[in-house]
Design a protein around this motif. Structure first.
Motif, PDB file in Angstrom:
ATOM      1  N   GLY A 667       0.806  -1.213   0.000  1.00  0.00           N
ATOM      2  CA  GLY A 667       0.000   0.000   0.000  1.00  0.00           C
ATOM      3  C   GLY A 667       0.838   1.261   0.000  1.00  0.00           C
ATOM      4  O   GLY A 667       0.375   2.319  -0.440  1.00  0.00           O
ATOM      5  N   TYR A 668       2.079   1.188   0.463  1.00  0.00           N
ATOM      6  CA  TYR A 668       2.981   2.335   0.534  1.00  0.00           C
ATOM      7  C   TYR A 668       4.380   1.874   0.097  1.00  0.00           C
ATOM      8  O   TYR A 668       4.718   0.695   0.169  1.00  0.00           O
ATOM      9  N   ALA A 669       5.152   2.801  -0.351  1.00  0.00           N
ATOM     10  CA  ALA A 669       6.552   2.511  -0.684  1.00  0.00           C
ATOM     11  C   ALA A 669       7.360   2.375   0.595  1.00  0.00           C
ATOM     12  O   ALA A 669       7.137   3.101   1.570  1.00  0.00           O
ATOM     13  N   PHE A 670       8.282   1.422   0.601  1.00  0.00           N
ATOM     14  CA  PHE A 670       9.098   1.178   1.789  1.00  0.00           C
ATOM     15  C   PHE A 670      10.544   0.944   1.347  1.00  0.00           C
ATOM     16  O   PHE A 670      10.801   0.208   0.389  1.00  0.00           O
ATOM     17  N   THR A 671      11.474   1.577   2.041  1.00  0.00           N
ATOM     18  CA  THR A 671      12.907   1.445   1.739  1.00  0.00           C
ATOM     19  C   THR A 671      13.568   0.630   2.840  1.00  0.00           C
ATOM     20  O   THR A 671      13.448   0.954   4.026  1.00  0.00           O
ATOM     21  N   SER A 679      12.912  -3.791   0.133  1.00  0.00           N
ATOM     22  CA  SER A 679      12.261  -2.561  -0.320  1.00  0.00           C
ATOM     23  C   SER A 679      11.015  -2.899  -1.133  1.00  0.00           C
ATOM     24  O   SER A 679      10.930  -3.939  -1.798  1.00  0.00           O
ATOM     25  N   LEU A 680      10.033  -1.972  -1.073  1.00  0.00           N
ATOM     26  CA  LEU A 680       8.769  -2.138  -1.788  1.00  0.00           C
ATOM     27  C   LEU A 680       8.433  -0.867  -2.543  1.00  0.00           C
ATOM     28  O   LEU A 680       8.850   0.235  -2.169  1.00  0.00           O
ATOM     29  N   GLN A 681       7.625  -1.018  -3.595  1.00  0.00           N
ATOM     30  CA  GLN A 681       7.040   0.089  -4.323  1.00  0.00           C
ATOM     31  C   GLN A 681       5.523   0.047  -4.123  1.00  0.00           C
ATOM     32  O   GLN A 681       4.930  -1.032  -4.017  1.00  0.00           O
ATOM     33  N   ALA A 682       4.917   1.196  -4.081  1.00  0.00           N
ATOM     34  CA  ALA A 682       3.469   1.250  -3.884  1.00  0.00           C
ATOM     35  C   ALA A 682       2.755   0.511  -5.003  1.00  0.00           C
ATOM     36  O   ALA A 682       3.013   0.745  -6.188  1.00  0.00           O
ATOM     37  N   VAL A 712       8.968  -6.506   6.172  1.00  0.00           N
ATOM     38  CA  VAL A 712       8.387  -5.188   5.889  1.00  0.00           C
ATOM     39  C   VAL A 712       7.328  -4.924   6.962  1.00  0.00           C
ATOM     40  O   VAL A 712       6.801  -5.865   7.572  1.00  0.00           O
ATOM     41  N   PRO A 713       6.990  -3.653   7.218  1.00  0.00           N
ATOM     42  CA  PRO A 713       5.921  -3.362   8.191  1.00  0.00           C
ATOM     43  C   PRO A 713       4.586  -3.939   7.711  1.00  0.00           C
ATOM     44  O   PRO A 713       4.209  -3.771   6.552  1.00  0.00           O
ATOM     45  N   SER A 714       3.880  -4.604   8.612  1.00  0.00           N
ATOM     46  CA  SER A 714       2.593  -5.206   8.247  1.00  0.00           C
ATOM     47  C   SER A 714       1.562  -4.156   7.876  1.00  0.00           C
ATOM     48  O   SER A 714       0.669  -4.410   7.051  1.00  0.00           O
ATOM     49  N   SER A 715       1.660  -2.958   8.460  1.00  0.00           N
ATOM     50  CA  SER A 715       0.683  -1.912   8.159  1.00  0.00           C
ATOM     51  C   SER A 715       0.842  -1.357   6.756  1.00  0.00           C
ATOM     52  O   SER A 715      -0.042  -0.645   6.271  1.00  0.00           O
ATOM     53  N   TYR A 716       1.996  -1.683   6.069  1.00  0.00           N
ATOM     54  CA  TYR A 716       2.208  -1.198   4.703  1.00  0.00           C
ATOM     55  C   TYR A 716       1.548  -2.115   3.680  1.00  0.00           C
ATOM     56  O   TYR A 716       1.552  -1.798   2.485  1.00  0.00           O
ATOM     57  N   LEU A 717       0.977  -3.236   4.133  1.00  0.00           N
ATOM     58  CA  LEU A 717       0.424  -4.217   3.214  1.00  0.00           C
ATOM     59  C   LEU A 717      -1.092  -4.090   3.179  1.00  0.00           C
ATOM     60  O   LEU A 717      -1.724  -3.729   4.170  1.00  0.00           O
ATOM     61  N   THR A 737      -1.825   7.672  -0.148  1.00  0.00           N
ATOM     62  CA  THR A 737      -0.621   8.451  -0.430  1.00  0.00           C
ATOM     63  C   THR A 737       0.550   7.902   0.352  1.00  0.00           C
ATOM     64  O   THR A 737       0.397   7.283   1.404  1.00  0.00           O
ATOM     65  N   GLN A 738       1.725   8.130  -0.155  1.00  0.00           N
ATOM     66  CA  GLN A 738       2.934   7.584   0.475  1.00  0.00           C
ATOM     67  C   GLN A 738       3.167   8.249   1.816  1.00  0.00           C
ATOM     68  O   GLN A 738       3.028   9.459   1.970  1.00  0.00           O
ATOM     69  N   GLN A 739       3.486   7.422   2.792  1.00  0.00           N
ATOM     70  CA  GLN A 739       3.787   7.945   4.117  1.00  0.00           C
ATOM     71  C   GLN A 739       5.215   8.440   4.165  1.00  0.00           C
ATOM     72  O   GLN A 739       6.112   7.891   3.531  1.00  0.00           O
ATOM     73  N   THR A 740       5.421   9.459   4.888  1.00  0.00           N
ATOM     74  CA  THR A 740       6.765  10.029   5.055  1.00  0.00           C
ATOM     75  C   THR A 740       7.256   9.731   6.440  1.00  0.00           C
ATOM     76  O   THR A 740       6.470   9.613   7.363  1.00  0.00           O
TER      77      THR A 740
END
Length: 740
Positions: A667-671, A679-682, A712-717, A737-740
């Motif tokens: 759901g969000y990009a992760f580095t 790493s993930l892309q939205a 990866v964070p579970s909340s990003y999925l 939207t991407q989280q900062t």
């Protein structure tokens, strides 16, 4: 016959049989006077009482209403004093009519003894036309018998019997609210401004009373209802037991004593109900602070008693009348809660809708842009805001008030169950030992008071609450009709200005069909392009533990009983389950024990309980390409979202239809910040290997993406549908939207 000499003194009259008659008549006359005075006291004090209540209602309360003081609770102060005044005025009118019609009929309905009195004298005494002779009157009284005079029946006692139920119904409510009214008066005394306003009102409306606060008037109805037995007893004391009215007066006095006893019992029940119906919002620290040996022992005894009920060791105390009333109340409370949630969601969605202002945007519309802007502007500026305001005022706020009103009876019903368990325990002890302590007797009386009050008050409460809810629903329907009417009127005004407003109807529908055909062709073209650019669907496999649990459910209940939870469920009632979204359960029964089809009994693979039927979706098992591995997918028979238009039938390309399933995407990009992360892309699809880390924390998930494994964070999925029946379709949501 010898004549007497004029010089001889007249012989003394020897008292004969008339002397006892005179003495009895004098005694009756004295009793008559006392009786008449007692009756006059009853009527005069009743008239004074009614006049004082009229002053309280028509002068004092009206004057305070005109002041419009928001801090003064007039309803709490005066309670149902209007009903008290209405009953008292009718009662006074009946008293005056009865006594003024024949002033002496209550006083002189007595028997007469003595064989020497003649029948005509007895009738005259009965009709009240004879008086005992005075010392200055001749000894021989002349009587005039009026045959037309017929004695009328005494109605004094019957009047009290007639008003017994009305008096009890109005006075018990007033007396039960009297203590609360005194508390309000005392609280107003602490506020100098309010106390000054009250004193000014009393000095303006009733200066002759010299009253300094409202308690002087509020106590009068309480005093009056307790004085009726005393006044009737005074009349009874001056009435002969042989009088025809004696038994009626006895019945009236007994009725007034019974009214006062019932009022006291009702007050006691109300005090118990007020004590246990208060909803306290305590913190965990405050709840723990209330624990002591006594409370722990009491709760333990109740819990063990409840377990014995459920196990069938001891029988339950059945009260079919209360159970029926409670079922109606719980059904009503559930409906009010659900309606309140729906109206709240409606208002929130309406507020979100009003935030969007499409009329202020540049719209690529041919010909109708100006009319659309005017119509949308009118809806957003006037019609919808006014509709939302009226909806909040006429529906939501009354619904909140009704919901708050239901909390007191709900709390009292829960307390009744606790006290019932205590009552059964004490009854069992009493049957064994034969006696109970004072505290145990008080506990038993408390349960009986709560149960009696609920059985007597719940029917009226349910009826009034249903009427209240019905009025709210009628207001909601009326508001919806008004909204539709206003929108239709504005739309007709704007549509009349469009070029095709005067086009014949067949031509207009031909234009509509052509427009829909073109839009459908564009949509099909977009879907085909969308399928070519989207990656291939990745079916999320089940973890080994989840697979074993699902296979266990299938072996027990069959694959057609599988359902998946569509959103998180938090159990709030007894035997409710708490489940996570996506969890798989097996359906056991499509209703609860009370026949409610909205709550289903399910098996969660170890725990069984009830969940809301609306949060379950049918699922079936689909074989994957890996041997002996099964996937979980939603049932293809589930109804999809419907649209207000229907696309015309056009030739569609053959699309490979695969069983519906869900896939997990980022759901969000992760580095990644360490070698153990990835790493993930939205929007990037991935495979979840383990929904937790090595320590069992669900905040991190082990995933595989592009051949790489990491946390990866579970909340990003997020889980999204991979494919719908009939080809790919646009998702009903946008990626966050991407989280900062």
């Amino acid at each position: 016959m010898a004549s007497s000499s004029p010089d001889e003194p007249p012989a003394k009259e020897t008292p004969g049989t008339e002397c006892p008659i005179y003495e009895e008549v004098i005694c009756l006359d004295r009793a008559e006077q006392n009786q008449r005075l007692a009756v006059e006291e009853l009527i005069k004090t009743e008239a004074s009482y009614v006049h004082t209540i009229e002053l309280c209602v028509c002068d004092i309360r009206v004057h305070l209403q005109q002041k419009q003081l928001p801090d003064i609770d007039l309803e709490g102060l005066f309670s149902n004093i209007d009903d008290v005044l209405c009953v008292s005025k009718r009662f006074l009118k009946g008293l005056e009519a009865t006594v003024s019609q024949e002033p002496e009929q209550l006083l002189l309905i007595t028997g007469w003894r003595g064989a020497s009195c003649d029948f005509e004298l007895l009738l005259l005494i009965w009709w009240g036309e004879w008086r005992p002779p005075s010392l200055h009157q001749p000894s021989k009284a002349s009587f005039t018998l009026s045959p037309a005079r017929v004695p009328q029946p005494q109605l004094g006692g019957a009047l009290f019997q007639e008003f017994k139920e009305e008096m009890e119904s109005v006075y018990k409510v007033y007396c039960a609210c009297y203590e609360q009214a005194l508390l309000l008066v005392e609280s107003y005394k602490k506020d100098p401004r309010l106390q000054q306003e009250i004193v000014e009102t009393l000095n303006t409306t009733v200066p002759h009373t010299g009253a300094s606060d409202l308690s002087f008037f509020l106590v009068i109805p309480v005093q009056r209802v307790t004085k009726y037995p005393l006044l009737l007893q005074k009349i009874l004391e001056n009435t002969s037991a042989r009088d025809n009215a004696y038994s009626a007066l006895q019945s009236a006095a007994s009725a007034m004593l019974e009214i006062n006893a019932n009022i006291n019992e009702y007050k006691r029940r109300k005090e118990v109900a007020t004590k246990y119906s208060k909803v306290e919002h305590l913190t965990l620290r405050e709840r723990l602070g209330r624990l002591n040996k006594h409370s722990i022992a009491k709760k333990t005894t109740r819990l063990s008693r409840l377990f014995m009920h459920e196990a069938g060791i001891v029988p339950k105390t059945e009260d079919k009348e209360f159970d029926h009333l409670e079922e109606k109340f719980q059904f009503l409370a559930s409906g009010v809660t659900e309606l309140k949630e729906n109206v709240t969601s409606y208002l929130n969605n309406l507020q979100v809708f009003l935030l969007s202002k499409p009329q202020e945007c540049e719209l690529e519309m041919e010909g109708a842009a100006q009319q659309y802007r005017r119509l949308a502007g009118m809806l957003h500026r006037t019609i919808f805001p006014e509709f939302r305001r009226r909806l909040d005022q006429l529906v939501y706020q009354p619904l909140c008030s009704l919901s708050e009103t239901l909390k007191g009876p709900q709390q009292l019903i829960r307390k009744r169950l606790d006290k019932l368990l205590d009552y059964e325990e004490i009854e069992e002890k009493k049957s064994e030992t034969g006696n109970v302590t004072y505290d145990e007797e008080a506990t038993m009386n408390t349960y009986l008071a709560i149960n009696t009050l609920l059985v007597s008050e719940l029917p009226t409460f349910n009826q009034v609450a249903m009427q209240w809810l019905g009025q709210i629903l009628r207001s909601l329907v009326a508001l919806q009709r008004d909204l539709a009417k206003q929108v239709l009127q504005e739309a007709e005004i704007e549509l009349a200005q469009l070029p095709h407003s005067h086009v014949p109807l067949p031509t207009f529908w031909k234009m509509v069909k052509e427009t829909l055909r073109q839009s459908g062709a564009q949509l099909n073209s977009f879907c085909q392009k969308f399928e070519t650019v989207m990656p291939s669907p990745v079916v999320q496999p089940l973890s080994p533990a989840e697979e074993r649990r699902v296979l266990s459910l299938v072996s027990k209940h069959g694959p057609e009983k599988l359902y998946q939870v569509t959103s998180n469920i938090s159990g709030s009632r007894d035997l409710d389950l708490t489940l996570q979204r996506g969890q798989i359960v097996a359906l056991l029964h499509e209703m609860d024990t009370k026949g409610n089809t909205n709550r289903w009994l399910v098996d969660a693979g170890g725990h069984r309980g009830y969940v809301l039927a609306g949060k379950l979706q049918p699922y079936h098992l689909v074989q994957s390409q890996k041997p002996r591995m099964q996937m979980l997918a939603p049932d293809a028979g589930v109804e999809r979202r419907r649209h207000s238009y229907t696309l015309p039938e056009t030739p569609r390309p053959q699309v490979l239809v695969t069983p519906p399933a869900f896939q997990v995407v980022a759901g969000y990009a992760f580095t990644a910040r360490s070698p153990h992360e990835v790493s993930l892309q939205a929007g990037q699809p991935l495979t979840v290997l383990e929904p937790h880390d090595k320590k069992g924390s669900k905040e991190w998930s082990l995933v595989e993406v592009n051949g790489q494994r990491g946390y990866v964070p579970s909340s990003y999925l997020m889980m999204v549908p991979t494919q719908e029946l009939g080809g790919w379709s646009l998702p009903a949501w946008s990626l966050p939207t991407q989280q900062t």
